[in-house]
Structure formats: structure tokens, C-alpha cells
Motif scaffolding. Structure first.
Motif, PDB file in Angstrom:
ATOM      1  N   GLN A   1       0.668  -1.433   0.415  1.00 44.75           N
ATOM      2  CA  GLN A   1      -0.296  -0.211   0.264  1.00 44.75           C
ATOM      3  C   GLN A   1       0.822   1.236  -0.386  1.00 44.75           C
ATOM      4  O   GLN A   1       0.173   2.299  -0.814  1.00 44.75           O
ATOM      5  CB  GLN A   1      -0.967  -0.273   1.108  1.00 44.75           C
TER       6      GLN A   1
ATOM      7  N   CYS B   1     -10.844   0.589   3.724  1.00 48.74           N
ATOM      8  CA  CYS B   1      -9.903   0.347   3.019  1.00 48.74           C
ATOM      9  C   CYS B   1      -8.661   1.396   2.572  1.00 48.74           C
ATOM     10  O   CYS B   1      -9.695   2.327   2.409  1.00 48.74           O
ATOM     11  CB  CYS B   1      -9.347  -0.658   1.811  1.00 48.74           C
ATOM     12  N   LEU B   2      -7.693   1.539   3.586  1.00 49.88           N
ATOM     13  CA  LEU B   2      -7.008   3.107   3.053  1.00 49.88           C
ATOM     14  C   LEU B   2      -6.675   3.065   1.647  1.00 49.88           C
ATOM     15  O   LEU B   2      -6.145   4.333   1.780  1.00 49.88           O
ATOM     16  CB  LEU B   2      -5.659   2.513   4.328  1.00 49.88           C
TER      17      LEU B   2
ATOM     18  N   HIS C   1      -7.364  -9.173   5.419  1.00 50.79           N
ATOM     19  CA  HIS C   1      -7.390  -8.339   5.108  1.00 50.79           C
ATOM     20  C   HIS C   1      -5.826  -7.590   4.316  1.00 50.79           C
ATOM     21  O   HIS C   1      -5.588  -7.596   3.628  1.00 50.79           O
ATOM     22  CB  HIS C   1      -7.689  -7.372   5.600  1.00 50.79           C
TER      23      HIS C   1
ATOM     24  N   HIS D   1      -3.352  -8.088   0.549  1.00 49.16           N
ATOM     25  CA  HIS D   1      -3.505  -7.223   0.405  1.00 49.16           C
ATOM     26  C   HIS D   1      -1.453  -7.214  -0.162  1.00 49.16           C
ATOM     27  O   HIS D   1      -1.785  -7.382  -1.655  1.00 49.16           O
ATOM     28  CB  HIS D   1      -3.022  -5.748   0.791  1.00 49.16           C
TER      29      HIS D   1
HETATM   30 ZN    ZN Z   1      -6.843  -2.548   2.781  1.00 50.90          ZN
END
Ligand code: ZN
Ligand code: K1U
Length: 186
Positions: free
Chosen positions: A51, A94-95, A136, A140
């Protein structure tokens, strides 16, 4: 420590499969510190290295409430080794998909093996929010997003909104103003 930029969909890097970490060297330690700073600042309760654009199998979590002391957790090369038959549903955020929350069904409990930040092998059995968050974040590092677990109709609508906003250089507005997370930590 430095805050890093969080990738937002439809950034293609979010679809990469992250590579395992070999030695936990200075660059991995800096990555972990930066991930915590980025996650706390967002704010979020979890973050995967991809991310922030780093395709390595590193996850940070902190599920402590606002009124509790910080409880940072690091999972390096995490692997689900057992999942319960029982499922649970949780409204996930989710960011990398800011302002969107949808119910996702996943195994209610998982056992995860991983390395801690000293490189020591560990195993944890998780249920509740920890199980949801771990799944989660492990998604990712495998290039999977929580919207892959919802209907294609909803997913396509969300991706379309973010693509349109990106083209216009605008932030994305929530599909519905009342779509707030039902879990309130702190
Ligand atoms: Zn996420
Ligand atoms: O991986 C991420 O994008 C972070 C994500 C983790 C997550 C949240 C809920 C269910 C599964 C995984 C977030 O942290 S979204 C933000 C969030 O949920 C939150 C932020 C501040 C306080 C409480 C929750």
C-alpha cells in the motif's frame, strides 16, 4: 521515521503479488517504522507494505482503542495455515479505497504463521477483528482487495468512481453519505 504516500485504486501496483522478505535488514526495519507512521497518521488499524508501493510481504497492525496504549504488531511473510469453517461478516474499510465500507464474509478464525520483527518464527490463532484484519492484509500482499469479495456490480461502480476522480484530479465522494464504519475504535 517518515510518512509514505498510500496508493489508491486503480493503481496497478495494488494488484502485485509481494515477494517474501529474506533478511530483516536496515531497509526492512525502516520500512516497518515508516509503515507504522503512515498507518497511525491515516488513521488505520492495518497496513500492507504494497500500500506504500513496496512489494514485500510485511504487514503492520494496531487494534488498540484510542483510550488504550498503542499495541503495534508486525507480521513478516505471514501465511494462513488454518481457517475455520465458521464464517463472520464485518464491515471493512481500506486505506487504498478511502471512504468506502462494505460487509465482507470471511472465515471467523485463522491460524497464521509468520516471522516477528526479530526474524523469529511465530504462530497465532486469531478471531474477531484480528482475524478479519489479518486476512484483509494478507489479501493485500497477494494483490487482492476487499472489493474482490463483494458483488461485481458494487466493485465495478467503486472502481469506476475512483477512475473518474483520478482523471479529474478530484477526491472521491462516498457512494452514500451514511456508509460509515459500524465499528468505532476509540
Ligand atoms: Zn486495505
Ligand atoms: O489495509 C488497510 O487498508 C487498512 C484498513 C484495515 C482494515 C479495516 C477494517 C477491516 C479490515 C481491515 C483500515 O485500517 S481502514 C480504516 C479503519 O478501519 C479504521 C480507522 C480508524 C479507526 C478505526 C478503524
Amino acid at each position: 521515521m517518515a510518512k509514505r504516500d498510500i496508493l489508491i485504486i486503480p493503481d496497478k501496483q495494488l494488484r502485485l503479488t509481494s515477494e517474501p522478505v529474506g533478511a530483516i535488514d536496515a531497509s526492512v526495519r525502516t520500512l516497518i517504522e515508516d509503515m507504522f507512521e503512515t498507518m497511525y497518521e491515516a488513521p488505520g488499524i492495518g497496513l500492507a507494505a504494497i500500500q506504500v508501493g513496496v512489494p514485500r510481504r510485511v504487514i503492520t497492525l494496531d487494534l488498540a482503542r484510542k483510550d488504550e496504549p498503542k499495541a503495534p504488531q508486525v507480521f513478516i511473510n505471514p501465511e494462513v495455515v488454518w481457517s475455520s469453517e465458521e464464517k463472520s461478516v464485518y464491515e471493512e474499510g481500506c486505506l487504498s479505497i478511502p471512504e468506502y465500507y462494505e460487509e465482507v464474509e470471511r472465515p471467523a478464525a485463522v491460524r497464521v504463521k509468520y516471522l516477528d520483527r526479530e526474524g523469529q518464527p511465530q504462530e497465532i490463532e486469531a478471531s474477531g477483528l484480528l482475524a478479519t484484519c489479518l486476512q484483509h492484509e494478507i489479501d493485500h500482499i497477494n494483490g487482492v482487495l476487499f472489493i474482490d469479495h463483494i458483488s461485481k456490480l458494487k466493485r465495478d461502480m467503486i472502481v469506476k468512481k475512483f477512475k473518474k476522480a483520478q482523471k479529474r484530479g478530484e477526491p472521491v465522494k462516498p457512494l452514500s453519505e451514511d456508509k460509515e464504519p459500524s465499528h468505532h475504535i476509540g
